[in-house]
Motif scaffolding. Structure first.
Motif, PDB file in Angstrom:
ATOM      1  N   THR A  26       8.111  15.349   0.238  1.00 31.70           N
ATOM      2  CA  THR A  26       8.640  14.014   0.527  1.00 31.70           C
ATOM      3  C   THR A  26       9.040  13.335  -0.776  1.00 31.70           C
ATOM      4  OG1 THR A  26       8.219  11.844   1.515  1.00 31.70           O
ATOM      5  CG2 THR A  26       6.341  12.928   0.501  1.00 31.70           C
ATOM      6  N   CYS A  27      10.104  12.592  -0.711  1.00 34.04           N
ATOM      7  CA  CYS A  27      10.506  11.735  -1.824  1.00 34.04           C
ATOM      8  C   CYS A  27      10.428  10.273  -1.381  1.00 34.04           C
ATOM      9  CB  CYS A  27      11.902  12.107  -2.311  1.00 34.04           C
ATOM     10  SG  CYS A  27      11.954  13.744  -3.081  1.00 34.04           S
ATOM     11  N   ASP A  28       9.757  10.034  -0.244  1.00 32.94           N
ATOM     12  CA  ASP A  28       9.545   8.685   0.270  1.00 32.94           C
ATOM     13  C   ASP A  28       8.190   8.115  -0.148  1.00 32.94           C
ATOM     14  OD1 ASP A  28      11.996   8.686   1.617  1.00 32.94           O
ATOM     15  OD2 ASP A  28      11.107   9.612   3.395  1.00 32.94           O
ATOM     16  N   ASN A  29       7.245   8.975  -0.488  1.00 35.13           N
ATOM     17  CA  ASN A  29       5.891   8.536  -0.829  1.00 35.13           C
ATOM     18  C   ASN A  29       5.333   9.307  -2.014  1.00 35.13           C
ATOM     19  OD1 ASN A  29       5.864   8.450   2.466  1.00 35.13           O
ATOM     20  ND2 ASN A  29       4.788   6.733   1.548  1.00 35.13           N
ATOM     21  N   GLN A  30       4.422   8.634  -2.746  1.00 32.26           N
ATOM     22  CA  GLN A  30       3.542   9.322  -3.690  1.00 32.26           C
ATOM     23  C   GLN A  30       2.263   9.594  -2.911  1.00 32.26           C
ATOM     24  OE1 GLN A  30       2.682   7.430  -7.419  1.00 32.26           O
ATOM     25  NE2 GLN A  30       4.807   6.885  -7.778  1.00 32.26           N
ATOM     26  N   LEU A  31       1.828  10.829  -2.875  1.00 30.86           N
ATOM     27  CA  LEU A  31       0.632  11.163  -2.117  1.00 30.86           C
ATOM     28  C   LEU A  31      -0.614  10.737  -2.882  1.00 30.86           C
ATOM     29  CD1 LEU A  31       1.589  14.679  -0.736  1.00 30.86           C
ATOM     30  CD2 LEU A  31       1.991  12.415   0.253  1.00 30.86           C
ATOM     31  N   SER A  32      -1.591  10.279  -2.128  1.00 27.33           N
ATOM     32  CA  SER A  32      -2.836   9.802  -2.705  1.00 27.33           C
ATOM     33  C   SER A  32      -3.981  10.583  -2.076  1.00 27.33           C
ATOM     34  CB  SER A  32      -2.952   8.287  -2.451  1.00 27.33           C
ATOM     35  OG  SER A  32      -4.098   7.755  -3.044  1.00 27.33           O
ATOM     36  N   ASP A  33      -5.005   9.911  -1.622  1.00 25.95           N
ATOM     37  CA  ASP A  33      -6.236  10.524  -1.140  1.00 25.95           C
ATOM     38  C   ASP A  33      -6.072  11.171   0.239  1.00 25.95           C
ATOM     39  OD1 ASP A  33      -8.898  11.141  -1.521  1.00 25.95           O
ATOM     40  OD2 ASP A  33      -9.643   9.216  -0.822  1.00 25.95           O
ATOM     41  N   ILE A  34      -6.670  12.348   0.426  1.00 28.39           N
ATOM     42  CA  ILE A  34      -6.661  13.055   1.706  1.00 28.39           C
ATOM     43  C   ILE A  34      -7.918  12.683   2.482  1.00 28.39           C
ATOM     44  CG2 ILE A  34      -6.703  15.341   2.803  1.00 28.39           C
ATOM     45  CD1 ILE A  34      -5.155  16.390   0.372  1.00 28.39           C
ATOM     46  N   SER A  35      -7.784  12.495   3.795  1.00 35.65           N
ATOM     47  CA  SER A  35      -8.917  12.099   4.638  1.00 35.65           C
ATOM     48  C   SER A  35     -10.006  13.175   4.642  1.00 35.65           C
ATOM     49  CB  SER A  35      -8.450  11.825   6.074  1.00 35.65           C
ATOM     50  OG  SER A  35      -7.971  13.017   6.668  1.00 35.65           O
ATOM     51  N   PRO A  36     -11.255  12.776   4.928  1.00 35.24           N
ATOM     52  CA  PRO A  36     -12.372  13.728   4.936  1.00 35.24           C
ATOM     53  C   PRO A  36     -12.185  14.886   5.918  1.00 35.24           C
ATOM     54  CG  PRO A  36     -13.214  11.491   4.955  1.00 35.24           C
ATOM     55  CD  PRO A  36     -11.726  11.399   5.135  1.00 35.24           C
ATOM     56  N   ASP A  37     -11.419  14.675   7.010  1.00 35.28           N
ATOM     57  CA  ASP A  37     -11.187  15.761   7.965  1.00 35.28           C
ATOM     58  C   ASP A  37      -9.892  16.531   7.666  1.00 35.28           C
ATOM     59  OD1 ASP A  37      -9.224  13.977   8.767  1.00 35.28           O
ATOM     60  OD2 ASP A  37      -9.957  13.771  10.821  1.00 35.28           O
ATOM     61  N   ASN A  38      -9.256  16.209   6.546  1.00 34.98           N
ATOM     62  CA  ASN A  38      -8.018  16.873   6.089  1.00 34.98           C
ATOM     63  C   ASN A  38      -6.829  16.711   7.035  1.00 34.98           C
ATOM     64  OD1 ASN A  38      -9.146  17.900   3.674  1.00 34.98           O
ATOM     65  ND2 ASN A  38     -10.096  19.549   4.832  1.00 34.98           N
ATOM     66  N   ARG A  39      -6.858  15.727   7.924  1.00 32.48           N
ATOM     67  CA  ARG A  39      -5.759  15.537   8.875  1.00 32.48           C
ATOM     68  C   ARG A  39      -4.704  14.542   8.396  1.00 32.48           C
ATOM     69  NH1 ARG A  39      -7.855  14.219  14.524  1.00 32.48           N
ATOM     70  NH2 ARG A  39      -5.660  14.531  14.960  1.00 32.48           N
ATOM     71  N   HIS A  40      -5.094  13.631   7.473  1.00 32.81           N
ATOM     72  CA  HIS A  40      -4.177  12.588   7.013  1.00 32.81           C
ATOM     73  C   HIS A  40      -4.217  12.464   5.493  1.00 32.81           C
ATOM     74  CE1 HIS A  40      -5.199  11.437  11.192  1.00 32.81           C
ATOM     75  NE2 HIS A  40      -3.902  11.191  11.239  1.00 32.81           N
ATOM     76  N   VAL A  41      -3.137  11.957   4.956  1.00 31.69           N
ATOM     77  CA  VAL A  41      -3.055  11.691   3.528  1.00 31.69           C
ATOM     78  C   VAL A  41      -2.427  10.310   3.348  1.00 31.69           C
ATOM     79  CG1 VAL A  41      -0.818  12.875   3.266  1.00 31.69           C
ATOM     80  CG2 VAL A  41      -2.302  12.587   1.269  1.00 31.69           C
ATOM     81  N   LEU A  42      -2.895   9.575   2.349  1.00 27.49           N
ATOM     82  CA  LEU A  42      -2.340   8.254   2.057  1.00 27.49           C
ATOM     83  C   LEU A  42      -1.075   8.416   1.234  1.00 27.49           C
ATOM     84  CD1 LEU A  42      -5.620   6.416   1.020  1.00 27.49           C
ATOM     85  CD2 LEU A  42      -4.482   6.413   3.242  1.00 27.49           C
ATOM     86  N   GLY A  43      -0.090   7.563   1.512  1.00 30.30           N
ATOM     87  CA  GLY A  43       1.164   7.579   0.766  1.00 30.30           C
ATOM     88  C   GLY A  43       1.551   6.183   0.326  1.00 30.30           C
ATOM     89  N   THR A  44       1.766   6.039  -0.974  1.00 33.71           N
ATOM     90  CA  THR A  44       2.272   4.781  -1.514  1.00 33.71           C
ATOM     91  C   THR A  44       3.763   4.966  -1.783  1.00 33.71           C
ATOM     92  OG1 THR A  44       1.641   5.435  -3.764  1.00 33.71           O
ATOM     93  CG2 THR A  44       0.039   4.128  -2.516  1.00 33.71           C
ATOM     94  N   PRO A  45       4.493   3.894  -2.035  1.00 37.09           N
ATOM     95  CA  PRO A  45       5.929   4.035  -2.261  1.00 37.09           C
ATOM     96  C   PRO A  45       6.255   5.022  -3.390  1.00 37.09           C
ATOM     97  CG  PRO A  45       5.381   1.736  -1.935  1.00 37.09           C
ATOM     98  CD  PRO A  45       4.080   2.481  -2.050  1.00 37.09           C
ATOM     99  N   ALA A  46       7.338   5.761  -3.246  1.00 34.41           N
ATOM    100  CA  ALA A  46       7.746   6.764  -4.232  1.00 34.41           C
ATOM    101  C   ALA A  46       8.144   6.120  -5.554  1.00 34.41           C
ATOM    102  CB  ALA A  46       8.896   7.603  -3.688  1.00 34.41           C
ATOM    103  N   TYR A  47       8.600   4.885  -5.506  1.00 35.62           N
ATOM    104  CA  TYR A  47       8.972   4.169  -6.722  1.00 35.62           C
ATOM    105  C   TYR A  47       7.914   3.109  -6.977  1.00 35.62           C
ATOM    106  CZ  TYR A  47      11.548   1.399 -10.116  1.00 35.62           C
ATOM    107  OH  TYR A  47      11.918   0.728 -11.246  1.00 35.62           O
ATOM    108  N   ALA A  48       7.142   3.312  -8.020  1.00 35.92           N
ATOM    109  CA  ALA A  48       6.061   2.380  -8.355  1.00 35.92           C
ATOM    110  C   ALA A  48       6.517   1.463  -9.481  1.00 35.92           C
ATOM    111  CB  ALA A  48       4.817   3.147  -8.772  1.00 35.92           C
ATOM    112  N   ASP A  49       6.581   0.184  -9.186  1.00 41.75           N
ATOM    113  CA  ASP A  49       6.999  -0.792 -10.183  1.00 41.75           C
ATOM    114  C   ASP A  49       6.361  -2.127  -9.844  1.00 41.75           C
ATOM    115  OD1 ASP A  49       8.331  -1.928 -12.337  1.00 41.75           O
ATOM    116  OD2 ASP A  49      10.114  -2.391 -11.162  1.00 41.75           O
ATOM    117  N   GLY A  50       6.080  -2.900 -10.847  1.00 35.18           N
ATOM    118  CA  GLY A  50       5.556  -4.237 -10.621  1.00 35.18           C
ATOM    119  C   GLY A  50       4.052  -4.273 -10.462  1.00 35.18           C
TER     120      GLY A  50
END
Length: 135
Positions: A26-50
């Protein structure tokens, strides 16, 4: 395993791997922490500014599709998210700043939002009054 694969002045791209093989990108999100059950991952905006992100996405680890997107606006002022961490497989805790107040918000995979710690008055020129413990 998930992480950033490229970074530039205009954004970033990330990928999710399994057994060292790319499952999706993906180029829509920066991936962050993966859930304890490995089913989900957090995504912040791909462009981090401010100051910080005002949107937080929950993506499936299977194919990268967005399950939930959290963004908050009150009186025309968006909340900024910091220090997101999984509380359990169904909930994410995030430190937020909005309208001169800091809080800890619990976000549910089901789309729910509630205060884990009620808002407290504060300023943006100092460290957040809340620190989340990582696993």
């Amino acid at each position: 395993i998930g992480g950033i694969t490229s970074l530039s002045d205009t954004g970033s791209c990330s990928a999710m791997l399994r057994s060292w093989k790319v499952r999706w990108r993906t180029c829509d999100n920066q991936l962050s922490d993966i859930s304890p059950d490995n089913r989900h991952v957090l995504g912040t905006p791909a462009y981090a500014d401010g100051f910080g992100p005002t949107t937080l996405d929950l993506l499936t680890t299977a194919d990268g599709s967005v399950v939930r997107s959290f963004t908050s606006a009150r009186s025309g002022r968006s909340a900024t998210y910091f220090d997101e961490v999984w509380e359990d497989a169904g909930h994410v805790l995030v430190v937020t700043y909005q309208a001169d107040q800091w809080a800890v918000v619990r976000l549910g995979v089901d789309g729910s939002m509630e205060y884990a710690v009620a808002p407290r008055r504060g300023t943006i020129d100092v460290r957040a009054p809340f620190q989340l413990q990582t696993r």
